[in-house]
Motif scaffolding. Sequence first.
Motif, mmCIF file in Angstrom:
data_model
loop_
_atom_site.group_PDB
_atom_site.id
_atom_site.type_symbol
_atom_site.label_atom_id
_atom_site.label_comp_id
_atom_site.label_asym_id
_atom_site.label_seq_id
_atom_site.Cartn_x
_atom_site.Cartn_y
_atom_site.Cartn_z
ATOM 1 N N LEU A 14 0.824 -1.208 0.000
ATOM 2 C CA LEU A 14 0.000 0.000 0.000
ATOM 3 C C LEU A 14 0.859 1.258 0.000
ATOM 4 O O LEU A 14 0.515 2.238 -0.665
ATOM 5 C CB LEU A 14 -0.956 0.028 1.199
ATOM 6 C CG LEU A 14 -1.760 1.330 1.324
ATOM 7 C CD1 LEU A 14 -2.710 1.517 0.149
ATOM 8 C CD2 LEU A 14 -2.494 1.376 2.645
ATOM 9 N N ARG A 102 1.177 3.144 7.541
ATOM 10 C CA ARG A 102 1.402 1.751 7.159
ATOM 11 C C ARG A 102 2.771 1.282 7.638
ATOM 12 O O ARG A 102 2.906 0.166 8.142
ATOM 13 C CB ARG A 102 1.257 1.594 5.650
ATOM 14 C CG ARG A 102 1.356 0.171 5.133
ATOM 15 C CD ARG A 102 0.420 -0.842 5.796
ATOM 16 N NE ARG A 102 -0.990 -0.572 5.683
ATOM 17 C CZ ARG A 102 -1.833 -1.187 4.873
ATOM 18 N NH1 ARG A 102 -1.392 -2.127 4.056
ATOM 19 N NH2 ARG A 102 -3.116 -0.880 4.884
ATOM 20 N N ASP A 138 -7.072 -3.717 1.111
ATOM 21 C CA ASP A 138 -6.134 -2.957 0.274
ATOM 22 C C ASP A 138 -6.326 -3.294 -1.193
ATOM 23 O O ASP A 138 -6.407 -2.400 -2.047
ATOM 24 C CB ASP A 138 -4.678 -3.292 0.633
ATOM 25 C CG ASP A 138 -4.222 -2.776 1.974
ATOM 26 O OD1 ASP A 138 -4.959 -2.019 2.632
ATOM 27 O OD2 ASP A 138 -3.094 -3.154 2.364
ATOM 28 N N MET A 142 -7.238 -0.685 -4.100
ATOM 29 C CA MET A 142 -6.213 -0.419 -5.111
ATOM 30 C C MET A 142 -6.737 -0.792 -6.490
ATOM 31 O O MET A 142 -6.488 -0.073 -7.468
ATOM 32 C CB MET A 142 -4.904 -1.141 -4.763
ATOM 33 C CG MET A 142 -4.252 -0.548 -3.519
ATOM 34 S SD MET A 142 -2.584 -1.150 -3.056
ATOM 35 C CE MET A 142 -2.649 -2.867 -3.310
#
Length: 153
Positions: A14, A102, A138, A142
């Motif tokens: 990420l 993150r 994620d 994405m």
Amino acid sequence: MNTKQEKLAAFAELAGFAESLERLTEEAWAGPIAEGKWSPRDIISHMMLWDKYFLENAVLPMAEHRPMTLKPLDFDEFNRDAAAYGRTRSKQDLIRQTVEARKRLIEVIESIPESEFGHKYEDKLSVDEYLLDFYEHDRHHMAQINTYLSERA
């Protein structure tokens, strides 16, 4: 993704993805990915604030062997607030916050022995479950952003 390092490497993706969005024009960054949907900015803000929430309320407590402070949330309200927060930050600042959040999560998870990854803390959540859930989260977001960007190209 079987080992701790494989899981963390996938979880780390990420940060690089968020950094790649710095090249977006303001229009692409702030425009909805589809009618009635969020923008890439809103999505990134949403992901970053969930990272911060789980860091403070689940992952740090797991690592420090203290009680988790997860509480029932109104997900829709949390997500609306996250999108609104993103609108108050510059693209660079929001991306920086996302990368930092993150990376901090990864640092804390790295400190947890792999032998504890399957342990359900307070019969609620294990590190493995957290990593799998947010890996999938994620990938979902994405993919949404990538589809949006490919359609704009």
